[in-house]
Design an enzyme around this catalytic site. Structure first.
Site, PDB file in Angstrom:
ATOM      1  N   GLN A  88       0.797  -1.050  -0.061  1.00 58.10           N
ATOM      2  CA  GLN A  88      -0.091  -0.059   0.118  1.00 58.10           C
ATOM      3  C   GLN A  88       0.920   1.039  -0.023  1.00 58.10           C
ATOM      4  O   GLN A  88       0.448   2.489  -0.178  1.00 58.10           O
ATOM      5  CB  GLN A  88      -0.885  -0.013   1.353  1.00 58.10           C
ATOM      6  N   HIS A 106      -1.187   1.190  -4.550  1.00 57.98           N
ATOM      7  CA  HIS A 106      -1.791   2.687  -4.538  1.00 57.98           C
ATOM      8  C   HIS A 106      -0.695   3.609  -4.919  1.00 57.98           C
ATOM      9  O   HIS A 106      -0.580   5.041  -4.898  1.00 57.98           O
ATOM     10  CB  HIS A 106      -1.710   3.345  -2.937  1.00 57.98           C
TER      11      HIS A 106
HETATM   12  C1  BV8 Z   1     -11.685   2.220  -3.702  1.00 64.25           C
HETATM   13  C2  BV8 Z   1      -1.974   6.646  -1.321  1.00 64.25           C
HETATM   14  C3  BV8 Z   1     -13.056   1.234  -5.235  1.00 64.25           C
HETATM   15  C4  BV8 Z   1      -1.770   8.239  -1.250  1.00 64.25           C
HETATM   16  C5  BV8 Z   1      -3.751   5.719   0.027  1.00 64.25           C
HETATM   17  C6  BV8 Z   1     -16.528   2.940   3.595  1.00 64.25           C
HETATM   18  C7  BV8 Z   1     -16.189   1.394   3.867  1.00 64.25           C
HETATM   19  C8  BV8 Z   1     -15.271   0.665   3.014  1.00 64.25           C
HETATM   20  C9  BV8 Z   1     -14.652   1.232   2.159  1.00 64.25           C
HETATM   21  C10 BV8 Z   1     -14.741   2.759   2.206  1.00 64.25           C
HETATM   22  C11 BV8 Z   1     -15.923   3.329   2.865  1.00 64.25           C
HETATM   23  N1  BV8 Z   1     -15.803   4.563   2.359  1.00 64.25           N
HETATM   24  C12 BV8 Z   1     -14.863   4.846   1.506  1.00 64.25           C
HETATM   25  C13 BV8 Z   1     -14.319   3.467   1.172  1.00 64.25           C
HETATM   26  C14 BV8 Z   1     -13.239   3.508   0.128  1.00 64.25           C
HETATM   27  C15 BV8 Z   1     -11.840   3.972   0.603  1.00 64.25           C
HETATM   28  C16 BV8 Z   1     -11.529   3.519   2.008  1.00 64.25           C
HETATM   29  O1  BV8 Z   1     -11.128   2.586   2.380  1.00 64.25           O
HETATM   30  N2  BV8 Z   1     -11.621   4.628   2.992  1.00 64.25           N
HETATM   31  C17 BV8 Z   1     -11.231   4.397   4.526  1.00 64.25           C
HETATM   32  C18 BV8 Z   1     -10.906   5.502   4.965  1.00 64.25           C
HETATM   33  C19 BV8 Z   1     -12.698   3.731   5.041  1.00 64.25           C
HETATM   34  N3  BV8 Z   1     -10.712   3.351  -0.229  1.00 64.25           N
HETATM   35  C20 BV8 Z   1     -10.501   3.856  -1.502  1.00 64.25           C
HETATM   36  O2  BV8 Z   1     -11.303   4.974  -1.567  1.00 64.25           O
HETATM   37  C21 BV8 Z   1      -9.877   3.200  -2.266  1.00 64.25           C
HETATM   38  N4  BV8 Z   1     -10.371   3.072  -3.783  1.00 64.25           N
HETATM   39  O3  BV8 Z   1     -11.852   1.817  -2.716  1.00 64.25           O
HETATM   40  O4  BV8 Z   1     -12.112   2.048  -4.938  1.00 64.25           O
HETATM   41  C22 BV8 Z   1     -12.697   0.004  -5.859  1.00 64.25           C
HETATM   42  C23 BV8 Z   1     -12.254  -1.088  -4.629  1.00 64.25           C
HETATM   43  C24 BV8 Z   1     -11.801  -2.077  -5.542  1.00 64.25           C
HETATM   44  C25 BV8 Z   1     -11.942  -2.516  -6.554  1.00 64.25           C
HETATM   45  C26 BV8 Z   1     -12.262  -1.270  -7.514  1.00 64.25           C
HETATM   46  C27 BV8 Z   1     -12.808  -0.193  -7.056  1.00 64.25           C
HETATM   47  C28 BV8 Z   1      -8.389   3.683  -2.621  1.00 64.25           C
HETATM   48  C29 BV8 Z   1      -7.644   3.878  -1.161  1.00 64.25           C
HETATM   49  C30 BV8 Z   1      -6.444   4.571  -1.387  1.00 64.25           C
HETATM   50  C31 BV8 Z   1      -6.157   5.825  -0.679  1.00 64.25           C
HETATM   51  N5  BV8 Z   1      -4.712   5.773  -0.714  1.00 64.25           N
HETATM   52  N6  BV8 Z   1      -2.466   5.856  -0.139  1.00 64.25           N
HETATM   53  C32 BV8 Z   1      -0.674   8.578  -0.240  1.00 64.25           C
HETATM   54  O5  BV8 Z   1      -0.141   7.690   0.356  1.00 64.25           O
HETATM   55  O6  BV8 Z   1      -0.437   9.687  -0.201  1.00 64.25           O
HETATM   56  S1  BV8 Z   1      -4.185   5.150   1.642  1.00 64.25           S
HETATM   57  C33 BV8 Z   1      -2.932   5.252   2.571  1.00 64.25           C
HETATM   58  O7  BV8 Z   1      -3.703   4.910   3.929  1.00 64.25           O
HETATM   59  C34 BV8 Z   1      -1.883   4.145   2.480  1.00 64.25           C
HETATM   60  O8  BV8 Z   1      -1.853   3.726   1.152  1.00 64.25           O
HETATM   61  C35 BV8 Z   1      -2.688   2.898   3.193  1.00 64.25           C
HETATM   62  O9  BV8 Z   1      -3.320   2.169   2.654  1.00 64.25           O
HETATM   63  C36 BV8 Z   1      -3.474   3.714   4.369  1.00 64.25           C
HETATM   64  C37 BV8 Z   1      -2.704   4.006   5.592  1.00 64.25           C
HETATM   65  O10 BV8 Z   1      -2.915   2.461   6.046  1.00 64.25           O
HETATM   66  P1  BV8 Z   1      -1.599   1.879   6.743  1.00 64.25           P
HETATM   67  O11 BV8 Z   1      -0.446   1.447   5.493  1.00 64.25           O
HETATM   68  O12 BV8 Z   1      -2.173   0.628   7.191  1.00 64.25           O
HETATM   69  O13 BV8 Z   1      -0.822   2.935   7.641  1.00 64.25           O
HETATM   70  P2  BV8 Z   1      -1.577   3.135   8.900  1.00 64.25           P
HETATM   71  O14 BV8 Z   1      -0.642   4.475   9.528  1.00 64.25           O
HETATM   72  O15 BV8 Z   1      -2.786   3.198   9.099  1.00 64.25           O
HETATM   73  O16 BV8 Z   1      -1.113   1.871   9.854  1.00 64.25           O
HETATM   74  C38 BV8 Z   1       0.298   1.561  10.278  1.00 64.25           C
HETATM   75  C39 BV8 Z   1       0.339   0.277  10.723  1.00 64.25           C
HETATM   76  O17 BV8 Z   1       1.583   0.105  11.253  1.00 64.25           O
HETATM   77  C40 BV8 Z   1      -0.425   0.284  12.521  1.00 64.25           C
HETATM   78  O18 BV8 Z   1      -1.237  -0.502  12.552  1.00 64.25           O
HETATM   79  C41 BV8 Z   1       0.829   0.347  13.337  1.00 64.25           C
HETATM   80  O19 BV8 Z   1       0.621  -0.179  14.627  1.00 64.25           O
HETATM   81  C42 BV8 Z   1       1.752  -0.541  12.549  1.00 64.25           C
HETATM   82  N7  BV8 Z   1       3.184  -0.089  12.901  1.00 64.25           N
HETATM   83  C43 BV8 Z   1       3.648   0.963  13.107  1.00 64.25           C
HETATM   84  N8  BV8 Z   1       4.991   1.166  13.430  1.00 64.25           N
HETATM   85  C44 BV8 Z   1       5.430  -0.239  13.041  1.00 64.25           C
HETATM   86  C45 BV8 Z   1       4.313  -1.146  12.854  1.00 64.25           C
HETATM   87  N9  BV8 Z   1       4.126  -2.378  12.514  1.00 64.25           N
HETATM   88  C46 BV8 Z   1       5.368  -2.967  12.610  1.00 64.25           C
HETATM   89  N10 BV8 Z   1       6.477  -2.334  12.761  1.00 64.25           N
HETATM   90  C47 BV8 Z   1       6.409  -1.040  13.195  1.00 64.25           C
HETATM   91  N11 BV8 Z   1       7.679  -0.338  13.529  1.00 64.25           N
END
Ligand code: BV8
Length: 225
Positions: A88, A106
């Protein structure tokens, strides 16, 4: 078709010094997600969005892959095409650690996408100097990044790999963003064993056969070896 599919999120790059999405409490470098990671935000304020990605691209040049990225690259040396990394993340740390079979669902920070002809180009010094599309010459480039509301890249390839996988491992992701957050259920439904390696239980931990908590830099080398 790969037997092992590994999904990575921001947590795998955290120990390299790249801020995760969650740690910033949903604020990326002081910006609200909807202002900088949506097409609407880009339409509203192109300069702010470009600056947001320019700053992250500049920061990327100052960090290195960590032990977790390197362990996955070593695993690929052993398994070859039997391993697929779906990330991602938009950083290039998997590739800089040596991984080749990587899908950036992404998009990529170091690529520009032309809104006129749809061609993606490396975001390098030449492009910084002359921000015209190398393909069609039009000056209408955006980051080649999938924003909220946009369709992730290579979903068919990913779905096929999840269907055939015997093992699905999720590393460093909060399970907050779809469709990536649903991959574990798809893999499990098709018979894969599922393992989560994360600093803390994610929103999707319940869907995994096994979940181990800890830092990716420690857990991943231990899992790979
Ligand atoms: C789509 C690029 C249709 C940009 C990113 C309601 C229900 C379900 C879905 C939706 C909904 N409302 C809207 C949606 C869809 C939406 C969505 O999911 N929204 C969420 C907020 C509910 N999704 C979309 O719009 C996607 N598109 O659905 O299109 C479709 C689908 C399928 C097929 C056809 C059509 C597009 C989403 C993409 C957005 N772009 N990134 C940029 O980077 O600038 S998202 C961005 O945020 C990342 O790419 C990543 O995906 C997300 C962050 O997540 P994580 O990577 O998990 O990072 P996070 O900080 O959250 O977590 C880090 C984890 O690591 C933590 O758990 C932490 O504890 C852990 N950690 C920390 N340190 C360590 C560690 N683990 C191990 N070791 C460490 N040292």
């Amino acid at each position: 078709m790969p037997q092992i599919v590994v999904l990575t999120g921001a947590g795998i790059s955290a120990e390299s010094g790249i801020a995760t999405f969650r740690d910033a409490d949903g604020l990326w470098e002081g910006h609200h997600v909807e202002d900088v990671a949506t097409p609407e935000g880009f339409a509203r304020d192109r300069a702010t969005v470009q600056r947001f990605y320019d700053e992250r691209r500049a920061a990327l040049a100052t960090v290195e892959p960590n032990a977790a990225h390197r362990a996955l690259a070593e695993l690929e040396e052993t398994l070859g095409d039997a391993l697929l990394v779906v990330t991602q993340n938009i950083d290039d740390l998997h590739e800089r650690a040596g991984s080749k079979n990587v899908v950036h669902m992404h998009g990529e920070l170091r690529k520009a996408l032309c809104r006129a002809c749809g061609v993606a180009s490396p975001w390098d010094a030449a492009l910084e100097a002359e921000p015209d599309c190398p393909g069609c010459g039009v000056a209408d480039l955006r980051p080649d990044v999938v924003w909220f509301g946009e369709v992730p890249y290579e979903m068919d390839r990913i779905t096929d790999a999840l269907t055939d996988a015997s093992l699905f491992v999720s590393i460093g992701t909060s399970g907050a963003v779809y469709p990536a957050a649903g991959f574990v259920q798809h893999a499990r439904r098709h018979g894969a064993k599922t393992l989560e390696l994360n600093l803390e239980p994610s929103e999707g931990s319940v869907f995994f056969h096994e979940a181990r908590q800890g830092k990716a830099g420690e857990l991943v080398p231990r899992w790979v070896r």
